[in-house]
Scaffold this motif. Structure first.
Motif, PDB file in Angstrom:
ATOM      1  N   ILE A   1       0.824  -1.022   0.000  1.00 28.34           N
ATOM      2  CA  ILE A   1       0.000   0.000   0.000  1.00 28.34           C
ATOM      3  C   ILE A   1       0.949   1.178   0.000  1.00 28.34           C
ATOM      4  CG2 ILE A   1      -1.748   0.777   1.552  1.00 28.34           C
ATOM      5  CD1 ILE A   1      -2.227  -2.002   2.383  1.00 28.34           C
ATOM      6  N   PRO A   2       1.728   2.482  -1.744  1.00 27.78           N
ATOM      7  CA  PRO A   2       2.714   2.618  -0.676  1.00 27.78           C
ATOM      8  C   PRO A   2       2.290   3.694   0.315  1.00 27.78           C
ATOM      9  CG  PRO A   2       3.508   3.442  -2.694  1.00 27.78           C
ATOM     10  CD  PRO A   2       2.090   2.947  -2.977  1.00 27.78           C
TER      11      PRO A   2
ATOM     12  N   ALA B   1      -0.770   6.439  -0.960  1.00 19.66           N
ATOM     13  CA  ALA B   1      -0.890   6.632  -2.415  1.00 19.66           C
ATOM     14  C   ALA B   1      -1.295   5.316  -3.040  1.00 19.66           C
ATOM     15  CB  ALA B   1       0.444   7.082  -2.995  1.00 19.66           C
ATOM     16  N   MET B   2      -2.313   5.337  -3.851  1.00 18.97           N
ATOM     17  CA  MET B   2      -2.684   4.120  -4.599  1.00 18.97           C
ATOM     18  C   MET B   2      -3.312   4.538  -5.926  1.00 18.97           C
ATOM     19  SD  MET B   2      -5.783   2.542  -2.351  1.00 18.97           S
ATOM     20  CE  MET B   2      -5.055   2.423  -0.738  1.00 18.97           C
ATOM     21  N   ALA B   3      -3.428   3.593  -6.822  1.00 21.90           N
ATOM     22  CA  ALA B   3      -3.952   3.904  -8.149  1.00 21.90           C
ATOM     23  C   ALA B   3      -5.338   4.523  -8.046  1.00 21.90           C
ATOM     24  CB  ALA B   3      -4.018   2.622  -8.980  1.00 21.90           C
TER      25      ALA B   3
ATOM     26  N   VAL C   1       4.217  -1.430   1.541  1.00 21.12           N
ATOM     27  CA  VAL C   1       3.615  -1.650   0.225  1.00 21.12           C
ATOM     28  C   VAL C   1       2.827  -2.954   0.244  1.00 21.12           C
ATOM     29  CG1 VAL C   1       5.258  -0.369  -1.172  1.00 21.12           C
ATOM     30  CG2 VAL C   1       5.726  -2.741  -0.653  1.00 21.12           C
ATOM     31  N   HIS C   2       1.745  -2.968  -0.517  1.00 24.70           N
ATOM     32  CA  HIS C   2       0.926  -4.173  -0.571  1.00 24.70           C
ATOM     33  C   HIS C   2       0.589  -4.458  -2.020  1.00 24.70           C
ATOM     34  CE1 HIS C   2      -2.121  -6.971   1.119  1.00 24.70           C
ATOM     35  NE2 HIS C   2      -2.596  -6.824  -0.099  1.00 24.70           N
ATOM     36  N   PHE C   3       1.486  -5.073  -2.701  1.00 24.93           N
ATOM     37  CA  PHE C   3       1.199  -5.554  -4.045  1.00 24.93           C
ATOM     38  C   PHE C   3       2.191  -6.668  -4.322  1.00 24.93           C
ATOM     39  CE2 PHE C   3       4.762  -4.063  -6.563  1.00 24.93           C
ATOM     40  CZ  PHE C   3       5.295  -3.032  -5.810  1.00 24.93           C
TER      41      PHE C   3
ATOM     42  N   LYS D   1      -4.954   2.276  11.810  1.00 22.90           N
ATOM     43  CA  LYS D   1      -3.599   1.872  12.161  1.00 22.90           C
ATOM     44  C   LYS D   1      -3.310   0.484  11.594  1.00 22.90           C
ATOM     45  CE  LYS D   1      -2.845   4.455  16.445  1.00 22.90           C
ATOM     46  NZ  LYS D   1      -3.680   5.595  16.244  1.00 22.90           N
ATOM     47  N   SER D   2      -2.049   0.226  11.290  1.00 17.61           N
ATOM     48  CA  SER D   2      -1.583  -1.090  10.878  1.00 17.61           C
ATOM     49  C   SER D   2      -0.622  -1.580  11.954  1.00 17.61           C
ATOM     50  CB  SER D   2      -0.865  -0.992   9.532  1.00 17.61           C
ATOM     51  OG  SER D   2      -1.765  -0.613   8.526  1.00 17.61           O
ATOM     52  N   VAL D   3      -0.133  -2.802  11.841  1.00 18.06           N
ATOM     53  CA  VAL D   3       0.801  -3.288  12.861  1.00 18.06           C
ATOM     54  C   VAL D   3       1.958  -4.067  12.251  1.00 18.06           C
ATOM     55  CG1 VAL D   3      -0.989  -3.505  14.667  1.00 18.06           C
ATOM     56  CG2 VAL D   3      -0.410  -5.489  13.263  1.00 18.06           C
TER      57      VAL D   3
ATOM     58  N   GLY E   1      -4.306  -8.889   6.708  1.00 17.68           N
ATOM     59  CA  GLY E   1      -5.010  -7.607   6.726  1.00 17.68           C
ATOM     60  C   GLY E   1      -6.241  -7.766   7.586  1.00 17.68           C
ATOM     61  N   ALA E   2      -6.985  -6.648   7.760  1.00 13.61           N
ATOM     62  CA  ALA E   2      -8.193  -6.712   8.589  1.00 13.61           C
ATOM     63  C   ALA E   2      -9.282  -7.496   7.886  1.00 13.61           C
ATOM     64  CB  ALA E   2      -8.674  -5.297   8.879  1.00 13.61           C
ATOM     65  N   GLY E   3      -9.274  -7.432   6.543  1.00 20.20           N
ATOM     66  CA  GLY E   3     -10.279  -8.154   5.771  1.00 20.20           C
ATOM     67  C   GLY E   3     -11.475  -7.267   5.449  1.00 20.20           C
ATOM     68  N   ARG E   4     -12.170  -7.644   4.377  1.00 21.39           N
ATOM     69  CA  ARG E   4     -13.277  -6.829   3.872  1.00 21.39           C
ATOM     70  C   ARG E   4     -14.601  -7.106   4.578  1.00 21.39           C
ATOM     71  NH1 ARG E   4     -13.496  -4.007  -0.645  1.00 21.39           N
ATOM     72  NH2 ARG E   4     -11.413  -3.589  -1.413  1.00 21.39           N
TER      73      ARG E   4
ATOM     74  N   GLY F   1      -1.895  -4.884   7.424  1.00 16.03           N
ATOM     75  CA  GLY F   1      -2.526  -3.603   7.129  1.00 16.03           C
ATOM     76  C   GLY F   1      -3.922  -3.490   7.708  1.00 16.03           C
ATOM     77  N   GLY F   2      -4.317  -2.253   8.086  1.00 18.12           N
ATOM     78  CA  GLY F   2      -5.674  -1.978   8.579  1.00 18.12           C
ATOM     79  C   GLY F   2      -6.515  -1.480   7.422  1.00 18.12           C
ATOM     80  N   SER F   3      -6.285  -0.215   7.053  1.00 19.33           N
ATOM     81  CA  SER F   3      -6.869   0.404   5.860  1.00 19.33           C
ATOM     82  C   SER F   3      -6.169   1.748   5.718  1.00 19.33           C
ATOM     83  CB  SER F   3      -8.380   0.622   6.014  1.00 19.33           C
ATOM     84  OG  SER F   3      -8.632   1.837   6.701  1.00 19.33           O
TER      85      SER F   3
HETATM   86  N1  LIG Z   1      -2.247  -0.135   5.765  1.00 19.09           N
HETATM   87  C1  LIG Z   1      -3.205  -0.293   4.856  1.00 19.09           C
HETATM   88  N2  LIG Z   1      -3.893  -1.460   4.810  1.00 19.09           N
HETATM   89  C2  LIG Z   1      -4.847  -1.593   3.882  1.00 19.09           C
HETATM   90  C3  LIG Z   1      -5.165  -0.549   2.944  1.00 19.09           C
HETATM   91  N3  LIG Z   1      -6.166  -0.989   2.120  1.00 19.09           N
HETATM   92  C4  LIG Z   1      -6.453  -2.260   2.539  1.00 19.09           C
HETATM   93  N4  LIG Z   1      -5.666  -2.624   3.597  1.00 19.09           N
HETATM   94  C5  LIG Z   1      -5.634  -3.920   4.338  1.00 19.09           C
HETATM   95  O1  LIG Z   1      -4.825  -4.841   3.647  1.00 19.09           O
HETATM   96  C6  LIG Z   1      -5.586  -5.929   3.194  1.00 19.09           C
HETATM   97  C7  LIG Z   1      -5.515  -5.911   1.663  1.00 19.09           C
HETATM   98  O2  LIG Z   1      -6.045  -7.057   1.227  1.00 19.09           O
HETATM   99  P1  LIG Z   1      -6.316  -7.457  -0.268  1.00 19.09           P
HETATM  100  O3  LIG Z   1      -7.480  -8.368  -0.136  1.00 19.09           O
HETATM  101  O4  LIG Z   1      -6.611  -6.203  -1.081  1.00 19.09           O
HETATM  102  O5  LIG Z   1      -5.090  -8.162  -0.682  1.00 19.09           O
HETATM  103  C8  LIG Z   1      -7.023  -5.753   3.674  1.00 19.09           C
HETATM  104  O6  LIG Z   1      -7.484  -6.857   4.387  1.00 19.09           O
HETATM  105  C9  LIG Z   1      -7.004  -4.499   4.520  1.00 19.09           C
HETATM  106  O7  LIG Z   1      -7.298  -4.749   5.865  1.00 19.09           O
HETATM  107  C10 LIG Z   1      -4.416   0.685   3.027  1.00 19.09           C
HETATM  108  O8  LIG Z   1      -4.617   1.649   2.254  1.00 19.09           O
HETATM  109  N5  LIG Z   1      -3.456   0.750   3.990  1.00 19.09           N
END
Ligand SMILES: Nc1nc2c(ncn2[C@@H]2O[C@H](COP(=O)(O)O)[C@@H](O)[C@H]2O)c(=O)[nH]1
Ligand SMILES: [Mn+2]
Length: 260
Positions: free
Chosen positions: A12-13, A248-250, A27-29, A145-147, A167-170, A139-141
């Motif tokens: 995510i960067p 920053a993301m697309a 980063v998350h990709f 916060k993330s950890v 990640g936290a999940g959708r 990642g959180g979102s």
């Molecule tokens: N730190 C951040 N974490 C994020 C962001 N957007 C999503 N997330 C977390 O990461 C995973 C991404 O999962 P994926 O399914 O897209 O591979 C997700 O579970 C979120 O909790 C962000 O902008 N920053």
């Protein structure tokens, strides 16, 4: 930023500040596009059936196709590492920072491991390895916060084959969040649940500088990370809590030829 010379990398960067005001770049990709193309090739070559309820294609690891698949998966993993390294180095350069620690972790990948005396292939879908002492970025979102955490020894950890969340999940799908529009006519087929204003309001409240992003990435789409991690407290230890500063993301209309 108190320590401009120190920079920690999380895989995510966005960049974050931890509890001691140290800067982390996350980063998350990876290799989503390459991985999908690879998997599609091997599924077709192995004669897989198409559909949700069909039997899975099983390739023996020692068959020619199975061994080739594993080699290609390993290559795609290295491609993912290289891309993340490049982006982190570039963000560190833009911040004028020196990288002092790196934490890498894959998800949606397979590892050959030994558990309870058995050699296994462990596929972690939406999960990452968390062996005792192994660090990971969760990642959180964009507005949470993330950890940075590490795995600990426990019965639960062993039962999960030393894995944890990535990640936290959708809480809703991308389509539910952004809605459905006819690309050709622009007609709204189904309105989205999350508006740009809702997303902007959240990040402004959290004082996050946001560039790009569609509403399908808004914090409203995700669970709250502390609640998720509470369920995993016996198998992990939280080392650092990262507060997002910039994300920053697309953008929603960005064309990514690689789809990674
Ligand atoms: N730190 C951040 N974490 C994020 C962001 N957007 C999503 N997330 C977390 O990461 C995973 C991404 O999962 P994926 O399914 O897209 O591979 C997700 O579970 C979120 O909790 C962000 O902008 N920053
Ligand atoms: Mn992912």
């Amino acid at each position: 930023m108190e320590k401009e010379q120190e920079c920690h990398l999380a895989s995510i960067p966005p960049y974050f500040a931890d509890e001691k005001d140290r800067v982390w770049v996350g980063v998350h990709f990876g290799s989503r596009g390459l991985g999908h193309k690879t998997a599609t090739y091997f599924l077709n070559a192995g004669g897989a059936q198409d559909g949700m309820d069909v039997d899975p294609l099983v390739l023996h690891v020692r068959s020619s196709l199975g061994a080739d698949y594993l080699a290609c998966m390993t290559l795609a993993g290295r491609y993912a590492y290289a891309g993340r390294d490049w982006v982190c180095a570039e963000v560190a350069r833009l911040l004028g920072a020196k990288i002092v620690e790196e934490i890498h972790n894959h998800h949606n990948y397979a590892w050959k491991e030994s558990h309870g005396g058995r050699d296994l292939w462990v596929v972690r879908k939406g999960a990452t390895p968390a062996f005792p002492g192994q660090k990971g970025f969760v990642g959180g979102s964009m507005g949470d916060k993330s950890v940075i955490l590490e795995g600990v020894e426990s019965e639960e950890a062993s039962q999960s084959l030393y894995s944890t969340v990535h990640g936290a999940g959708r809480v809703m799908s991308r389509t539910a969040a952004r809605g459905k529009v006819n690309r050709r006519t622009g007609e709204v087929i189904k309105p989205g649940v999350v508006s740009k204003e809702m997303m902007r309001e959240w990040v402004q409240k959290e004082r996050v500088e946001l560039r790009g992003a569609g509403t399908d990435e808004s914090p409203h789409c995700y669970k709250r990370l502390p609640e998720v991690l509470e369920h995993h407290k016996n198998s992990i230890k939280i080392l650092h809590t990262l507060t997002p500063l910039g994300v920053a993301m697309a953008g929603e209309n960005e064309f990514d030829p690689y789809k990674d």
